[in-house]
Motif scaffolding. Structure first.
Motif, mmCIF file in Angstrom:
data_model
loop_
_atom_site.group_PDB
_atom_site.id
_atom_site.type_symbol
_atom_site.label_atom_id
_atom_site.label_comp_id
_atom_site.label_asym_id
_atom_site.label_seq_id
_atom_site.Cartn_x
_atom_site.Cartn_y
_atom_site.Cartn_z
ATOM 1 N N VAL A 70 0.838 -1.205 0.000
ATOM 2 C CA VAL A 70 0.000 0.000 0.000
ATOM 3 C C VAL A 70 0.872 1.253 0.000
ATOM 4 N N LEU A 71 1.940 1.245 0.785
ATOM 5 C CA LEU A 71 2.835 2.417 0.831
ATOM 6 C C LEU A 71 3.454 2.697 -0.543
ATOM 7 N N VAL A 72 3.910 1.656 -1.219
ATOM 8 C CA VAL A 72 4.530 1.833 -2.540
ATOM 9 C C VAL A 72 3.479 2.212 -3.583
ATOM 10 N N ALA A 73 2.356 1.540 -3.568
ATOM 11 C CA ALA A 73 1.319 1.776 -4.579
ATOM 12 C C ALA A 73 0.688 3.153 -4.459
ATOM 13 N N THR A 74 0.786 3.761 -3.292
ATOM 14 C CA THR A 74 0.235 5.102 -3.093
ATOM 15 C C THR A 74 1.334 6.155 -3.009
ATOM 16 N N GLU A 75 2.547 5.746 -3.353
ATOM 17 C CA GLU A 75 3.728 6.612 -3.427
ATOM 18 C C GLU A 75 4.102 7.263 -2.097
ATOM 19 N N ARG A 76 3.777 6.599 -1.002
ATOM 20 C CA ARG A 76 4.254 7.044 0.304
ATOM 21 C C ARG A 76 5.697 6.589 0.514
ATOM 22 N N VAL A 77 6.073 5.522 -0.195
ATOM 23 C CA VAL A 77 7.437 5.000 -0.246
ATOM 24 C C VAL A 77 7.721 4.713 -1.719
ATOM 25 N N THR A 78 8.911 5.049 -2.179
ATOM 26 C CA THR A 78 9.217 4.785 -3.587
ATOM 27 C C THR A 78 9.538 3.311 -3.791
ATOM 28 N N TRP A 79 9.343 2.861 -5.023
ATOM 29 C CA TRP A 79 9.680 1.489 -5.408
ATOM 30 C C TRP A 79 11.145 1.226 -5.083
ATOM 31 N N ALA A 80 12.021 2.141 -5.488
ATOM 32 C CA ALA A 80 13.465 1.976 -5.286
ATOM 33 C C ALA A 80 13.828 1.858 -3.810
ATOM 34 N N SER A 91 12.497 -10.442 -8.372
ATOM 35 C CA SER A 91 13.471 -11.250 -9.106
ATOM 36 C C SER A 91 12.971 -11.447 -10.530
ATOM 37 N N GLY A 92 13.860 -11.242 -11.472
ATOM 38 C CA GLY A 92 13.499 -11.366 -12.871
ATOM 39 C C GLY A 92 13.667 -10.045 -13.595
ATOM 40 N N ILE A 93 13.806 -10.132 -14.904
ATOM 41 C CA ILE A 93 14.121 -8.935 -15.693
ATOM 42 C C ILE A 93 12.929 -8.002 -15.922
ATOM 43 N N ARG A 94 11.730 -8.451 -15.684
ATOM 44 C CA ARG A 94 10.541 -7.622 -15.932
ATOM 45 C C ARG A 94 9.917 -7.076 -14.653
ATOM 46 N N THR A 95 10.599 -7.192 -13.525
ATOM 47 C CA THR A 95 9.942 -6.909 -12.241
ATOM 48 C C THR A 95 10.045 -5.462 -11.768
ATOM 49 N N ASP A 96 10.631 -4.573 -12.532
ATOM 50 C CA ASP A 96 10.633 -3.168 -12.131
ATOM 51 C C ASP A 96 9.285 -2.568 -12.531
ATOM 52 N N LEU A 97 8.400 -2.463 -11.560
ATOM 53 C CA LEU A 97 7.047 -1.969 -11.822
ATOM 54 C C LEU A 97 6.907 -0.478 -11.516
ATOM 55 N N SER A 98 8.015 0.199 -11.297
ATOM 56 C CA SER A 98 7.965 1.608 -10.902
ATOM 57 C C SER A 98 7.269 2.489 -11.939
ATOM 58 N N GLU A 99 7.309 2.093 -13.207
ATOM 59 C CA GLU A 99 6.640 2.910 -14.225
ATOM 60 C C GLU A 99 5.121 2.930 -14.065
ATOM 61 N N TYR A 100 4.573 1.979 -13.324
ATOM 62 C CA TYR A 100 3.123 1.919 -13.110
ATOM 63 C C TYR A 100 2.694 2.601 -11.809
ATOM 64 N N MET A 101 3.651 3.042 -11.028
ATOM 65 C CA MET A 101 3.346 3.625 -9.728
ATOM 66 C C MET A 101 3.268 5.133 -9.824
ATOM 67 N N PRO A 102 2.499 5.829 -9.024
ATOM 68 C CA PRO A 102 1.590 5.244 -8.043
ATOM 69 C C PRO A 102 0.326 4.713 -8.708
ATOM 70 N N LEU A 103 -0.318 3.782 -8.037
ATOM 71 C CA LEU A 103 -1.576 3.214 -8.526
ATOM 72 C C LEU A 103 -2.776 3.986 -8.016
ATOM 73 N N TYR A 104 -2.556 4.804 -7.028
ATOM 74 C CA TYR A 104 -3.635 5.589 -6.448
ATOM 75 C C TYR A 104 -3.151 7.009 -6.318
ATOM 76 N N PRO A 105 -3.912 7.999 -6.668
ATOM 77 C CA PRO A 105 -5.295 7.884 -7.084
ATOM 78 C C PRO A 105 -5.442 7.182 -8.436
#
Length: 110
Positions: A70-80, A91-105
């Protein structure tokens, strides 16, 4: 999730619903089946376009606890930051989901 802003863990049903809603939003923004995102005990999804996983351990896995999700998805904490301090494991080459964050609003689907 103002409880998190106050430094208090939300009630379990509220946290569960928030995790599930944010996972649903991620699957809407990043459709596909190449990455598995796990937030035990509340949910797991597959998302992100690319080669799909069919059996055994997926090649691309993101896992974290509900509060961190919840903290990451709402940008209270960064993915990094969550990744570097170990609250989020990827783990894995496709797992950097930071481009999709934040998910809320939630953005409207246009």
């Amino acid at each position: 999730m103002d409880a998190l802003d106050r430094g208090v863990e939300p009630d379990r049903p509220v946290l569960r619903d928030a995790v599930r809603a944010l996972l649903t939003e991620l699957s809407r923004r990043a459709p596909g089946r190449s990455v598995e995102v796990r937030v035990p005990p509340f949910g797991a999804i597959q998302c992100v376009a690319g080669p799909t996983h069919t059996r055994g351990t997926p090649a691309n896995v993101v896992e974290t606890d509900p509060v961190t999700w919840v903290l990451v998805a709402t940008e209270r904490v960064t993915w990094a930051d969550a990744l570097s301090d170990g609250r989020l494991r990827a783990s894995g080459i496709r797992t950097d989901l930071s481009e999709y964050m934040p998910l809320y609003p939630v953005e409207s689907a246009e």
